[in-house]
Design an enzyme around this catalytic site. Sequence first.
Site, PDB file in Angstrom:
ATOM      1  N   GLU A 126      -6.450   4.186  -5.802  1.00 37.41           N
ATOM      2  CA  GLU A 126      -7.732   4.426  -5.141  1.00 37.41           C
ATOM      3  C   GLU A 126      -8.163   5.849  -5.455  1.00 37.41           C
ATOM      4  OE1 GLU A 126      -9.721   4.292  -0.679  1.00 37.41           O
ATOM      5  OE2 GLU A 126      -7.851   5.330  -1.024  1.00 37.41           O
TER       6      GLU A 126
ATOM      7  N   HIS B 171     -11.197  -3.027   3.293  1.00 35.45           N
ATOM      8  CA  HIS B 171     -11.111  -2.684   4.719  1.00 35.45           C
ATOM      9  C   HIS B 171     -11.888  -1.413   5.068  1.00 35.45           C
ATOM     10  CE1 HIS B 171      -8.274  -0.134   2.712  1.00 35.45           C
ATOM     11  NE2 HIS B 171      -8.125   0.594   3.802  1.00 35.45           N
ATOM     12  N   ASP B 172     -12.410  -0.704   4.065  1.00 35.37           N
ATOM     13  CA  ASP B 172     -13.179   0.522   4.314  1.00 35.37           C
ATOM     14  C   ASP B 172     -14.673   0.338   4.102  1.00 35.37           C
ATOM     15  OD1 ASP B 172     -10.869   2.070   4.767  1.00 35.37           O
ATOM     16  OD2 ASP B 172     -10.665   2.538   2.629  1.00 35.37           O
TER      17      ASP B 172
ATOM     18  N   ASP C 193      -3.060   4.768  -2.248  1.00 32.97           N
ATOM     19  CA  ASP C 193      -4.103   5.322  -1.394  1.00 32.97           C
ATOM     20  C   ASP C 193      -4.524   6.711  -1.883  1.00 32.97           C
ATOM     21  OD1 ASP C 193      -5.346   4.767   1.331  1.00 32.97           O
ATOM     22  OD2 ASP C 193      -4.503   6.746   1.716  1.00 32.97           O
TER      23      ASP C 193
ATOM     24  N   ASP D 167       0.869  -1.168   0.000  1.00 31.42           N
ATOM     25  CA  ASP D 167       0.000   0.000   0.000  1.00 31.42           C
ATOM     26  C   ASP D 167       0.909   1.222   0.000  1.00 31.42           C
ATOM     27  OD1 ASP D 167      -2.400   1.580   0.522  1.00 31.42           O
ATOM     28  OD2 ASP D 167      -3.217  -0.260   1.389  1.00 31.42           O
TER      29      ASP D 167
HETATM   30  C1  GLC Z   1      -7.946   5.348   2.097  1.00 35.75           C
HETATM   31  C2  GLC Z   1      -7.769   4.111   2.940  1.00 35.75           C
HETATM   32  C3  GLC Z   1      -8.427   4.338   4.262  1.00 35.75           C
HETATM   33  C4  GLC Z   1      -7.732   5.487   4.930  1.00 35.75           C
HETATM   34  C5  GLC Z   1      -7.705   6.724   4.044  1.00 35.75           C
HETATM   35  C6  GLC Z   1      -6.691   7.704   4.529  1.00 35.75           C
HETATM   36  O1  GLC Z   1      -9.264   5.600   1.792  1.00 35.75           O
HETATM   37  O2  GLC Z   1      -8.272   2.999   2.262  1.00 35.75           O
HETATM   38  O3  GLC Z   1      -8.409   3.206   5.081  1.00 35.75           O
HETATM   39  O4  GLC Z   1      -8.371   5.794   6.136  1.00 35.75           O
HETATM   40  O5  GLC Z   1      -7.346   6.423   2.714  1.00 35.75           O
HETATM   41  O6  GLC Z   1      -5.395   7.213   4.321  1.00 35.75           O
END
Ligand code: GLC
Length: 574
Positions: free
Chosen positions: A273, A347-348, A216, A109
Amino acid sequence: MTADLVQSESSRPDNWWKSSVVYQIYPRSFADSNGDGMGDIPGITTKLDYLAELGVDVIWLSPVYRSPQDDNGYDISDYRDVDPTFGTLQDLDALIAGAHQRGMKLVMDLVVNHTSDEHAWFIESRRKESPKRDWYWWRPARPGHEPGTTGAEPTNWESAFSGSAWEYDEPSGEYFLHLFSRKQPDLNWENPEVRAAVYEMMNWWVDRGVDGFRMDVINLISKRPGLEDEPPIPGRPYAPAFGAVANGPRLHEFLNEMHQEVLAGQNLITVGEMPGATVELARQVTDPARQELNMVFTFEHVSLDQVEGGAKWDLQDLPLPVLKANLNGWQTGLAEVGWNSLYWNNHDQPRAVSRFGDDSAEHRVNSAKTLGTVLHMHKGTPYVYQGEEFGMTNSYFTEIGHYQDLESVNHYKSALSLGQLAEDVLLSLSVKSRDNARTPVQWDDSHQAGFTQGIPWLTVNPNYVTVNAASAVADPDSVFHHYKKLIKLRRDLPVVVEGHYELLLPEHEQIFAFTRTWDGQVLLVVANMSSEPADSPDALPNVAGAELLISTHAAASGPLQPWESRVLLLSEAG
Ligand code: GLC
């Protein structure tokens, strides 16, 4: 560095990631080897044979870097070390080697929109005269306001985790931007030194043997200039910031530069992402000719069950035609140029079977299988989130004290302070909280589901007695074996990877049906996405003589049982 760690270029042939299945590990919830209640890297290594048996090609590790763990590792204080919570760099080397030995790849990540406020860069940046001051977004108070007082923040932006996105720093009299928690200050990618430092760090990881990066919130690195207020929301002190900030004018330039400096010639897997990304943006970012990323994570299909214009907590029903139309838009939008990632959860997000399926005892197994079938038969690279492969469900916590996630805890406080009823807030948390996905992986029916010998950091879901990996592996009819078959189908049949996608019956309220066509072969996917029986409509192609490749039930035609799905190989295209 050993040969196991750094793989030769031939182990990453062109486009290998198009025929791969990725498995996401959230390390703190995966497997605990030392009894401290927290998953760790040696714990992951003990499960590599399990992952190899499932057949996945790539492991994506959520962050294991050194971190104060304010956001469970998405707040990084040292990009070149492993947090003691998870083990050591040597443990990580051993994990990478173990994955490579079993023919699997490993993806890190990459969290570079922000660092931890405990990162050395930010600590230096706090001094106003520091050469690193400009590495982050420092701004004076709003003109005419006393710094540090209510309403003096430079803009009215709300952080993704509630409250202002600006934190006042008294010693320097200025504010810094944090789109997430105040322990996650945003890096200033406009500064070329920041970009060079990130690329250097990425190259260090590539040299260490990693096979790619999940990036991320990567579309936040280029911020729209001006940093202006968002239209205020009545009754609320701040307005969500992403609309004002995301997808800034230099996004493509930065991604292309990263490609030149790190990715070119390496054949890594890269997935960005991108909250708020449209199909058009994704097509640009994943167009191979532009040399940016392989694929992006869209948020559109996981936002359809929230009220339009509302927050994730504002729930609404999701009719099947709406979901199909959205996924179809991505399939057709990226059909000629670009590539899709495919996911139901991570995980979100809440657990797939609880959100899109039916997690009752009666339908959990078939709905988990059918969701897997529909996703894996789409065109793109599928992502499996730990526990999805045997149908783990939401935890549905009922008390605020059960939650650990700062997004959930902050939202609860903020919603109550704005006058919402605790029971309403708890209801939406039980459906949407990120902790639903973060309860420990249920390995077996022993103490704490076999996750730890100690006390787990987050309560184990009590259904571990029946829902666990060991019983799924032992049962040939389980969700696990269904996923294993789906993964094998992708490996065996090029039509699963390459086939042209066509949605059938777009308006049908229960049935998700589509074809994939490639080189004279047609795959027909028919799935009842409801807990009621469904008639098989006449409009579907004739399946006489077709080969049933995978299904939840024995029939190849006729009415569909609740959550029944079939994948058929028809003989001829056309
Ligand atoms: C992304 C991650 C999440 C995190 C956020 C800030 O959305 O997947 O878990 O809290 O970024 O890094």
